[in-house]
Design an enzyme around this catalytic site. Structure first.
Site, PDB file in Angstrom:
ATOM      1  N   ALA A 195      27.936 -10.143  15.339  1.00  0.00           N
ATOM      2  CA  ALA A 195      29.090 -10.079  16.238  1.00  0.00           C
ATOM      3  C   ALA A 195      30.201  -9.253  15.616  1.00  0.00           C
ATOM      4  CB  ALA A 195      29.573 -11.483  16.571  1.00  0.00           C
ATOM      5  N   SER A 224      33.307   1.884  18.175  1.00  0.00           N
ATOM      6  CA  SER A 224      33.071   2.828  17.081  1.00  0.00           C
ATOM      7  C   SER A 224      34.124   2.689  15.987  1.00  0.00           C
ATOM      8  CB  SER A 224      33.063   4.259  17.623  1.00  0.00           C
ATOM      9  OG  SER A 224      31.999   4.440  18.543  1.00  0.00           O
ATOM     10  N   ILE A 252      27.513  -8.207  22.470  1.00  0.00           N
ATOM     11  CA  ILE A 252      26.816  -8.888  21.386  1.00  0.00           C
ATOM     12  C   ILE A 252      25.376  -9.193  21.795  1.00  0.00           C
ATOM     13  CG2 ILE A 252      26.843 -10.816  19.784  1.00  0.00           C
ATOM     14  CD1 ILE A 252      29.232  -8.774  19.618  1.00  0.00           C
ATOM     15  N   GLY A 282       7.087  11.590  41.504  1.00  0.00           N
ATOM     16  CA  GLY A 282       7.616  10.431  42.219  1.00  0.00           C
ATOM     17  C   GLY A 282       7.268   9.111  41.569  1.00  0.00           C
ATOM     18  N   GLU A 303      25.069   1.073  17.463  1.00  0.00           N
ATOM     19  CA  GLU A 303      25.049   1.324  16.011  1.00  0.00           C
ATOM     20  C   GLU A 303      25.531   2.731  15.665  1.00  0.00           C
ATOM     21  OE1 GLU A 303      21.949  -0.230  13.517  1.00  0.00           O
ATOM     22  OE2 GLU A 303      21.300  -1.622  15.087  1.00  0.00           O
TER      23      GLU A 303
END
Length: 388
Positions: A131, A139, A164, A345, A368
């Site tokens: 977290a 960032s 998270i 398609g 990340e």
């Protein structure tokens, strides 16, 4: 299994080749057929399966705590993520988050924390979460505002976290909060917060185009014993960056797995689709597209496993890992888009393999460290070196 000639590259040992082939066989039997509409339940089931089969130990450091080795072998980590991603994006997610979610504990946890949490993560008995991100701190991690007020032998957390992964199903969260020892990045600490801790709540579940457990977390006067702090006070930012450094190259590997599967699917379609009294593969336009796809896959693989090998040699791979993530994620997007085009398609029919790949690859270019952040990292390192 896709072309495995790359397993003979000098980056790998015989162990790595055996690992990739054994996992491919296992995943064919235990992963590919799993397509539940209950993403939470499927993710939990995948964690249990990966733990029971012993694969999660490669995401954990420390034999004494259930890990495969005392340090994480980056090449093994990458080969596992690549192989799982080729079979199932959710399986790759389940594996990766066990490592990322517990990585801070592997790197900086106390003996008690490692025995309590890592052993259960390695066995698949506990689900981990990392977290870090906040609504205004993605960032720019140093801008996070979730606070940790120290009172006697507890930290009192207030604030929120968002985006998270494993949010809502994790048994514990490694939470990074501003503890105030110094301004900016030097005043952040990491804490293990069990999911049943009073004052902790899931504020919102987030639905994304490639479904996986994702949530916004809220902390309201959430008291956590200081024995749950990971690493020293004010060292949380360093712990977070070290954790991300371990796993960033593996994001490139997961992208590579998606790209290899897309190339396989494109080759199958091109060689079996009849058109104007020949196959789609007979057209030079198709051949040119396939050639570009294959070249993109190999160039991504070379960068990915160079970075993994260098890290396993104990070298700093800040630039190399950034290059690998940037090229592999962006390249996989191009390869998968080309596969959708070759399927026509059928490629945009919901549930089709290339349609699923098209949705799954998109987030890897963001999480990340978005591609643009990787470009900044690479340039900063080049400029630093040029100034020496």
């Amino acid at each position: 299994m896709s072309d495995t000639a790359y397993l003979d590259w000098p980056f790998f040992t015989h162990h790595h080749g055996d690992l990739a082939r054994t996992l491919d066989t296992w995943a064919t039997q235990h992963v590919s057929q799993m397509h539940s509409h209950d993403v939470d339940a499927e993710c939990k089931a995948l964690v249990r399966k990966l733990g029971a089969a012993g694969w999660l130990r490669y995401a954990i450091a420390g034999k004494a705590y259930g890990g495969g080795e005392d340090t994480i072998d980056t090449r093994s980590l990458c080969l596992i993520r690549e192989t799982l991603a080729r079979h199932s994006g959710l399986a790759d997610f389940a594996f990766a988050m066990q490592g990322l979610g517990s990585g801070a504990i592997s790197l900086a946890g106390t003996e008690e924390q490692k025995h309590l949490y890592l052993t259960r993560v390695a066995s698949g008995e506990a689900i981990a979460a990392f977290a870090l991100s906040e609504p205004d701190a993605g960032s720019d991690v140093a801008a996070l505002q979730c606070s940790a007020r120290i009172e006697d032998d507890h930290a009192v957390l207030n604030g929120s976290k968002t985006w998270i992964s494993n949010g809502g199903i994790a048994d514990f969260y490694v939470v990074f909060a501003r503890s105030g020892e110094a301004p900016g990045a030097r005043g952040i600490s990491a804490f293990i917060v069990d999911a049943d801790t009073p004052g902790f709540a899931i504020a919102e579940r987030i639905n994304v185009i490639a479904p996986h457990p994702l949530a916004t977390l809220r902390f309201t006067e959430c008291k956590v014993p200081l024995t749950q702090r990971v690493g020293a006070a004010g060292e949380g930012f360093k712990v977070a960056m070290r954790t991300l450094d371990v796993f960033r190259t593996s994001v490139a590997a997961a992208s590579l797995g998606f790209a290899r599967r897309a190339l396989d699917e494109a080759l199958h379609r091109a060689t079996t689709r009849k058109m104007f009294n020949q196959t789609l593969a007979d057209f030079q336009l198709t051949q040119a597209k396939l050639a570009q796809m294959a070249t993109t896959v190999d160039s991504s693989a070379l960068l990915t496993y160079r970075a993994a090998w260098q890290r396993d040699q104990g070298r700093n791979v800040t630039r190399e890992a950034a290059m690998a993530k940037m090229v592999a994620t962006e390249g996989a997007q191009q390869v998968i888009d080309a596969a959708v085009q070759i399927w026509g398609g059928m490629g945009v029919v919901s549930g089709h393999i290339v349609e699923r790949l098209y949705r799954e690859i998109r987030s890897l270019r963001i999480y990340e460290g978005a591609t643009e952040v990787q470009q900044l990292i690479i340039a900063k390192d080049l400029l630093r070196e040029a100034a020496l």
